[in-house]
Design an enzyme around this catalytic site. Structure first.
Site, PDB file in Angstrom:
ATOM      1  N   TYR A  52       0.843  -1.199   0.000  1.00  0.00           N
ATOM      2  CA  TYR A  52       0.000   0.000   0.000  1.00  0.00           C
ATOM      3  C   TYR A  52       0.875   1.244   0.000  1.00  0.00           C
ATOM      4  O   TYR A  52       2.039   1.203   0.403  1.00  0.00           O
ATOM      5  CB  TYR A  52      -0.943   0.015   1.213  1.00  0.00           C
ATOM      6  N   CYS A  53       0.307   2.348  -0.510  1.00  0.00           N
ATOM      7  CA  CYS A  53       0.965   3.653  -0.450  1.00  0.00           C
ATOM      8  C   CYS A  53      -0.130   4.714  -0.354  1.00  0.00           C
ATOM      9  O   CYS A  53      -1.289   4.385  -0.137  1.00  0.00           O
ATOM     10  CB  CYS A  53       1.868   3.874  -1.665  1.00  0.00           C
ATOM     11  N   THR A  54       0.215   5.981  -0.523  1.00  0.00           N
ATOM     12  CA  THR A  54      -0.739   7.074  -0.329  1.00  0.00           C
ATOM     13  C   THR A  54      -1.984   6.946  -1.207  1.00  0.00           C
ATOM     14  O   THR A  54      -3.107   6.962  -0.718  1.00  0.00           O
ATOM     15  CB  THR A  54      -0.061   8.426  -0.643  1.00  0.00           C
TER      16      THR A  54
END
Ligand SMILES: [Zn+2]
Ligand SMILES: [Zn+2]
Ligand SMILES: [Zn+2]
Ligand SMILES: [Zn+2]
Ligand SMILES: [Zn+2]
Length: 426
Positions: free
Chosen positions: A292-294
């Site tokens: 996951y990321c922003t």
């Protein structure tokens, strides 16, 4: 020493420092170097432009520091943190938050003429057009943008963008693509539009747009999980050690917010994610990896790299729409007592962090240790590290990342060397 010479040396030093993967080993463009001298030759031969850019950046940062010790947008927002209050932002500018929007989106797609698309953005988004602020990065592999302005102008922009890129909303909603949030045009200092090599710099020539698009092209877009699927998979797999939850962001982002139990690399930029992965190849092979990321853009490349670097029995998934979409989804799920996310979603504008206050503050003021999640910049010229110092402990001109940085201006300072050591040891 002439100032120009100083920046040149500093830029080379920083470039080498960023490429270090072991105490006595450096990696650049996929090749390993066992001495700084051999890496230096490679850099001068293949990265003169990057070096020059870094040099100019350092000089500009230094000038900026001389003229203003606190960035102008630093104190734009305060945030109500009472538990249960809505996620209101107190604006100190005159804009009505209800009439303003910030959007954050990316699109991996072949752009034949990036220059033309950049020019169009300049014309339509500039002061003579929709008068937006923010950053737009365009390359042959797609578009990465975050823009702010009045709600009606942002609306016009989205309609125009949909039209130029012929976007349709069959598999996902318009909002999940543009990811609107509250904030006005003052969250950015200006509008910056650039034609770049990569919209999200991984620095791996082997990972191309084709790799990123591969799964959708073959119809297997199942490696992208909706917030709900992501949540279910983690909940179901929590006790299995073949499930790996992997944060692909930088250390200062995961420090103020992360999924519980995630591996959070102590990296400072995305381009070292591949070497971080390479060091973990043996443990990660065969696992089920959820990244996951922003907002998703980094995971698109990170998962492409993981798939290319790890064994074929490794399953790699990403959270579509990133933390942003997960937090939107969790707000619609009041029956979930225990959200897997804790803290805030770091964003690269004056708002710094988004997310409901009810998800807590997981970081601390480095001076008094009270819960705190708003960053300031270290006051040492040349040091651009972010520092968690609360309002009570803050003294203008006296905000430093570590004692060594306070005493001398030679970089990297102690805390940065500690971070790097942690990155390499992880
Ligand atoms: Zn290189
Ligand atoms: Zn404003
Ligand atoms: Zn404090
Ligand atoms: Zn510092
Ligand atoms: Zn420091």
């Amino acid at each position: 020493m002439l100032p120009a010479r100083k920046w040149k040396r500093q830029a080379l030093r920083q470039f080498c420092y960023d490429k270090r993967t072991q105490p006595d080993q450096w990696k650049c463009c996929g090749t390993l170097y066992d001495s700084k001298a051999s890496l230096g030759r490679h850099i001068h031969q293949h990265h003169p432009q990057d070096l020059l850019q870094l040099e100019q950046q350092l000089a500009a940062q230094h000038d900026l520091h001389d003229t203003q010790s606190v960035p102008s947008n630093q104190n734009l927002y305060g945030r109500r943190v009472e538990k249960g209050s809505s996620d209101a932002i107190d604006l100190t500018c005159a804009c009505d938050p209800e009439q303003s929007r910030v959007i954050l989106f990316y699109q991996y797609t072949k752009i034949d003429d990036p220059n033309r698309l950049a020019e169009q953005h300049g014309k339509f988004c500039g002061p003579a057009g929709w008068d937006l602020t923010g950053k737009v990065r365009i390359s042959h592999e797609g578009v990465n943008a975050t823009l702010a302005g009045s709600s009606s102008n942002i609306e016009s922009y989205m309609t125009w963008y949909e039209c130029t890129q012929q976007l349709t909303w069959k598999t996902r909603s318009r909002d999940s693509f543009f990811k609107p949030s509250i904030g006005c045009r003052h969250v950015f200092d200006s509008l910056s539009i650039k034609w770049v090599d990569e919209i999200c710099p991984l620095g791996q020539p082997s990972i191309t747009l084709a790799n990123v698009l591969q799964s959708s092209a073959t119809g297997h877009s199942t490696h992208k999980l909706s917030p709900q699927q992501f949540h279910t998979m983690i909940t179901a797999g929590q006790d299995h050690d073949d499930l790996l939850l992997l944060d692909t962001r930088n250390y200062y982002e995961s420090k103020i917010g992360r999924f519980k139990g995630a591996v959070t690399p102590a990296i400072r930029k995305f381009s070292v994610f591949p070497s971080f992965t390479d060091r973990h190849r043996a443990d990660w092979n065969g696992k089920t990896i959820l990244t996951y990321c922003t907002g998703g853009i980094r995971c698109e490349k990170a998962t492409a790299y993981l798939r290319s670097a790890l064994s074929e029995d490794t399953k790699v998934y990403m959270l579509e729409g990133g933390i942003h979409e997960y937090l939107n989804w969790i707000e619609t799920q009041p029956e979930i007592q225990d959200p897997l996310w804790q803290g805030k979603n770091y964003v690269f504008d004056a708002r710094q962090r988004l997310g409901p206050p009810s998800l807590g503050v997981i970081s601390h003021c480095q001076a008094c240790r009270q819960p705190w999640d708003k960053y300031r910049k270290c006051d040492t010229p040349m040091c651009h590290l972010l520092v968690l110092v609360c309002d009570s402990c803050f003294q203008p001109g006296q905000c430093f990342c570590c004692h060594e940085c306070q005493r001398s201006t030679s970089s990297p300072c102690q805390c940065e060397r500690d971070r790097k050591a942690k990155e390499l040891a992880m």
